[in-house]
Motif scaffolding. Sequence first.
Motif, PDB file in Angstrom:
ATOM      1  N   MET A 299       0.809  -1.218   0.000  1.00 40.06           N
ATOM      2  CA  MET A 299       0.000   0.000   0.000  1.00 40.06           C
ATOM      3  C   MET A 299       0.847   1.274   0.000  1.00 40.06           C
ATOM      4  N   VAL A 300       1.926   1.301   0.775  1.00 38.24           N
ATOM      5  CA  VAL A 300       2.753   2.505   0.843  1.00 38.24           C
ATOM      6  C   VAL A 300       3.386   2.808  -0.514  1.00 38.24           C
ATOM      7  N   ASN A 301       3.763   1.768  -1.256  1.00 46.29           N
ATOM      8  CA  ASN A 301       4.331   1.966  -2.597  1.00 46.29           C
ATOM      9  C   ASN A 301       3.257   2.316  -3.612  1.00 46.29           C
ATOM     10  N   GLN A 302       2.040   1.780  -3.424  1.00 46.61           N
ATOM     11  CA  GLN A 302       0.923   2.147  -4.286  1.00 46.61           C
ATOM     12  C   GLN A 302       0.665   3.651  -4.208  1.00 46.61           C
ATOM     13  N   ALA A 303       0.718   4.195  -2.992  1.00 42.68           N
ATOM     14  CA  ALA A 303       0.482   5.628  -2.813  1.00 42.68           C
ATOM     15  C   ALA A 303       1.569   6.441  -3.517  1.00 42.68           C
ATOM     16  N   ARG A 304       2.813   5.989  -3.413  1.00 47.78           N
ATOM     17  CA  ARG A 304       3.916   6.690  -4.080  1.00 47.78           C
ATOM     18  C   ARG A 304       3.727   6.670  -5.601  1.00 47.78           C
TER      19      ARG A 304
ATOM     20  N   SER B 217      -7.547   3.341   2.901  1.00 54.12           N
ATOM     21  CA  SER B 217      -6.151   3.184   3.349  1.00 54.12           C
ATOM     22  C   SER B 217      -5.190   3.827   2.357  1.00 54.12           C
ATOM     23  N   LEU B 218      -5.512   3.717   1.075  1.00 53.73           N
ATOM     24  CA  LEU B 218      -4.667   4.327   0.044  1.00 53.73           C
ATOM     25  C   LEU B 218      -4.663   5.853   0.179  1.00 53.73           C
TER      26      LEU B 218
ATOM     27  N   VAL C 131       2.664  11.419   1.485  1.00 56.84           N
ATOM     28  CA  VAL C 131       3.656  11.292   0.409  1.00 56.84           C
ATOM     29  C   VAL C 131       4.046  12.693  -0.068  1.00 56.84           C
TER      30      VAL C 131
ATOM     31  N   GLU D  63       3.779  14.491   5.571  1.00 54.35           N
ATOM     32  CA  GLU D  63       2.379  14.809   5.878  1.00 54.35           C
ATOM     33  C   GLU D  63       1.930  16.073   5.152  1.00 54.35           C
TER      34      GLU D  63
ATOM     35  N   ASP E  84      -5.166   7.491   2.960  1.00 51.53           N
ATOM     36  CA  ASP E  84      -4.370   7.757   4.166  1.00 51.53           C
ATOM     37  C   ASP E  84      -2.880   7.750   3.861  1.00 51.53           C
ATOM     38  N   GLU E  85      -2.436   6.748   3.111  1.00 51.62           N
ATOM     39  CA  GLU E  85      -1.014   6.654   2.743  1.00 51.62           C
ATOM     40  C   GLU E  85      -0.609   7.796   1.815  1.00 51.62           C
TER      41      GLU E  85
END
Length: 451
Positions: free
Chosen positions: A246-251, A307-308, A315, A318, A310-311
């Motif tokens: 998920m964290v990489n999806q947001a990036r 969640s996406l 990016v 904050e 939120d992440e």
Amino acid sequence: MASRVNTSFTLIPNQKYRRSSRRSSHVSNTLDSDSQPLSALGHFRALPLEIFQIILRYLSVKDVSMLSMVSKTVSQHIINYISTASGSKRLLLQDFHNLELPGKRQDSVVLEHYRSLGLLFKRCTLLLPTKERLKYIHKILAEVPCFKFNGCAAPMQCSGLSCYGMLLQTLTAGWDELECHRVFNFLCELTDLSRKMQTIVFSKPGNSRKLELRIRLFCRNVLFDHWTHRSDSAFWLTRILKPWPMVNQARLLYIIFGPISPQDGQVVWQKMIEEPTDESSLKGLADAIKLLYDTGIKEWTADDVISLIDELSVVPREWLLENNARLLILSGNDICFTFMASKAVNGRTAELARLIVFLALVCEKELYCMDWAVKMMQKVCKVFSTSVEKNNFLQNVANAFACIIMEMLQSIMSGDRDEEDRIFLNLFHLVHAQANFHKEVLYLTINSIST
């Protein structure tokens, strides 16, 4: 994909061919023109091959694609023509940097040509297995440098990848989901896309600016922008994002749809952190989020999308809460409410109260109806199960207005002149937002008492 309807095919007379029954040996048979009976050429049988190819030069690309459906032999002769130097030169237009015509007109002409070329490839390779179709088409297109991931020296001024994407969209329209997976895997292998994405998601934002730009242009121009049905766009976006945590999806989402510099097209990483931004900087991200939430793609649940978001809001660090609020408003009522309800359920009332304040501030700045923010707060109140929780939330909203006004006032008193002008204007809008917000609350209260 199963939900797609193919409107590009011309009916083939007589025998039907099942894709599941094809074998690799069909490739060599299809590509060997001598193996086909000469009578299959019909009235063309009396013509030398050179004359047949000369005739093709006088036909439009659409007419050639129609002709390719006459028989396997005619189709094979057309395939052979495409592979010749003259056929390749005629069909593979490369006016991707032509400045003689106005930009939009030139782009539309070349794009339409590649749409027709995609239909030609679709029809003349109809009997080949998917993998062999892709290999053949890649062999033809490999002659064009601007179709390659790093092939063009001036990618921001080039329409090559857009033309490649248009051809690909026309070729694959109507294909089922399994075949489209194969297309995506083929492209990833061809471009080494996964490794390139790994480089940018695990490095510091902005360290590989040129690679970020290349990935953005490839994903949007080749895989995403040309689809007319939202379900198709969601399918390709899911293929890009889902292999990653998920964290990489947001990036990746930020790189592909986030704000860019108008000068060089590179991703602007500090945009959401340093100052309130405008609608144009967030619209691409909001549209992508709505796409994943609204189209019912099985790989995405509502919790996944929340969640996406939120992440995404951290990016690369904050975001300003005003930018969060603006993104939620642009994402639509359902996503905005679901995001806020999630905070309410998880007991994050103080965060939720501050978010309400900035929703009101954005409404004030953009001249949106303030009663929308009040009704959203009222709807969120219903998520709390007890009156004590509701009263606590409303108290937090009132306190949040006061605290944020004081924070802005303190910044004005301690900041330099340039900062003071911007923050003072923000404070001006916030005081008006508070007045209009409470006015709508009073209207709502009086109306409920009256009824």
